[in-house]
Design a protein around this motif. Structure first.
Motif, PDB file in Angstrom:
ATOM      1  N   LYS A  37      -6.480  -4.879   6.446  1.00 17.85           N
ATOM      2  CA  LYS A  37      -5.316  -5.858   5.336  1.00 17.85           C
ATOM      3  C   LYS A  37      -5.094  -7.151   5.195  1.00 17.85           C
ATOM      4  O   LYS A  37      -4.958  -7.251   6.241  1.00 17.85           O
TER       5      LYS A  37
ATOM      6  N   THR B 224       0.869  -1.138  11.080  1.00 20.02           N
ATOM      7  CA  THR B 224       0.571  -1.712   9.398  1.00 20.02           C
ATOM      8  C   THR B 224      -0.411  -3.036  10.358  1.00 20.02           C
ATOM      9  O   THR B 224      -1.225  -3.054   9.297  1.00 20.02           O
TER      10      THR B 224
ATOM     11  N   GLN C 176      -4.060  -2.492  10.595  1.00 15.64           N
ATOM     12  CA  GLN C 176      -4.911  -2.042   9.487  1.00 15.64           C
ATOM     13  C   GLN C 176      -6.039  -3.118   8.766  1.00 15.64           C
ATOM     14  O   GLN C 176      -5.655  -4.569   9.149  1.00 15.64           O
TER      15      GLN C 176
ATOM     16  N   THR D 149       3.769  -4.058   2.627  1.00 15.49           N
ATOM     17  CA  THR D 149       4.352  -2.267   3.179  1.00 15.49           C
ATOM     18  C   THR D 149       5.681  -2.315   3.567  1.00 15.49           C
ATOM     19  O   THR D 149       6.089  -1.370   3.848  1.00 15.49           O
TER      20      THR D 149
ATOM     21  N   VAL E 186      -0.161  -7.351   0.912  1.00 23.32           N
ATOM     22  CA  VAL E 186       0.333  -5.935   1.327  1.00 23.32           C
ATOM     23  C   VAL E 186       0.355  -5.512   2.937  1.00 23.32           C
ATOM     24  O   VAL E 186       1.436  -4.890   2.806  1.00 23.32           O
TER      25      VAL E 186
ATOM     26  N   ASP F  48       0.863  -0.481  -0.184  1.00 21.76           N
ATOM     27  CA  ASP F  48      -0.246   0.567  -0.367  1.00 21.76           C
ATOM     28  C   ASP F  48       0.844   1.182  -0.116  1.00 21.76           C
ATOM     29  O   ASP F  48       1.006   1.508   1.125  1.00 21.76           O
ATOM     30  N   ARG F  49       1.623   1.646  -1.117  1.00 22.14           N
ATOM     31  CA  ARG F  49       2.012   2.735  -1.097  1.00 22.14           C
ATOM     32  C   ARG F  49       1.745   3.926  -0.615  1.00 22.14           C
ATOM     33  O   ARG F  49       2.227   4.498  -0.197  1.00 22.14           O
TER      34      ARG F  49
END
Length: 249
Positions: free
Chosen positions: A164, A159, A162, A172, A168, A74-75
């Motif tokens: 996600k 992270t 999240q 990240t 991902v 996830d940029r």
């Protein structure tokens, strides 16, 4: 060779085993290489000598994992964390002259243990899903990195909070560590920490790190995805607890 490295053959053998273990964890989780080495290898090398060696090892791991990271990360989250960390790190370094490193480390580690424990208990930390939560986590990670060198744990905690997929989250983390390594290198050069000996030590340990990362990447597959978050949160709690005990002694 041993004289050049200022290490004995036994030291190198033990460090190689620890590097393999750290690489295995990094390959699977996307983080914790430095945390594993800091929690174990300090019995052989003091932190000030270990930090530049870890930079070399992190660089090797990042190069091996960057392809998947660029594809799956996830940029937006990675960029926010990197920018926040870049702002926070100088603040952390500046505070080292007035704040006890031991005290700041203990506070940060205790915070990580509590928040990771809450996540394991399925308590949702809603504030982390906001933009202030993103940039605030990056700044906090930078400050803690400057003060105590454990900012990566803060980022991993963010992270993992999240909603996600595991791939991902992992990617990240890989991208974050890759870009922040640039700032770390500049800081270490400025403080004169990088030496020929530290780089050579890193090169010697690059092979076991590479093997560990390779095998760790093989362990990360869709079958194990449901276990990724609890495994990584448990890993954070264990590493933070070990570090907290070591700092308090």
């Amino acid at each position: 060779m041993f004289d050049v490295l200022a290490l004995t053959a036994t030291d190198i053998l033990v460090l190689s085993g620890l590097a393999f273990l750290a690489g295995l964890v990094r390959g699977f989780s996307g983080f914790a290489l430095s945390a594993v080495m800091m929690a174990t290898a300090v019995v052989i090398l003091p932190p000030v000598e270990l930090i530049p060696v870890l930079w070399v090892l992190e660089a090797v791991a990042s190069i091996m994992m960057v392809r998947g990271g660029l594809r799956d990360a996830d940029r937006g989250i990675a960029a926010g964390l990197v920018l926040g960390s870049a702002v926070g790190a100088p603040i952390g370094w500046a505070l080292t002259v007035s704040v006890s490193v031991m005290t700041s480390s203990m506070i940060a580690l205790a915070l990580i243990i509590c928040l990771a424990g809450l996540q394991l208990s399925w308590v949702r930390l809603a504030f982390l899903a906001t933009k202030p939560g993103l940039y605030g986590s990056g700044v906090l990670a930078g400050v803690v990195t400057g003060l105590a060198g454990i900012g990566g744990m803060i980022v991993a905690l963010y992270t993992l909070s999240q909603d996600k997929p595991a791939r991902v989250i992992r990617a990240t983390l890989v991208i974050f560590l890759l870009f922040t390594s640039v700032f770390s290198a500049i800081t270490m050069v400025a403080y004169g920490v990088f030496t020929g000996v530290s780089i050579l030590r890193g090169v010697v340990l690059a092979a076991p790190i590479a093997v560990g990362v390779f095998l760790g990447k093989r362990l990360f597959n869709p079958r194990f995805e449901p276990y990724y978050k609890p495994t990584c949160l448990t890993l954070l709690i264990v590493l933070a607890s070990v570090a907290l005990i070591r700092v308090s002694l």
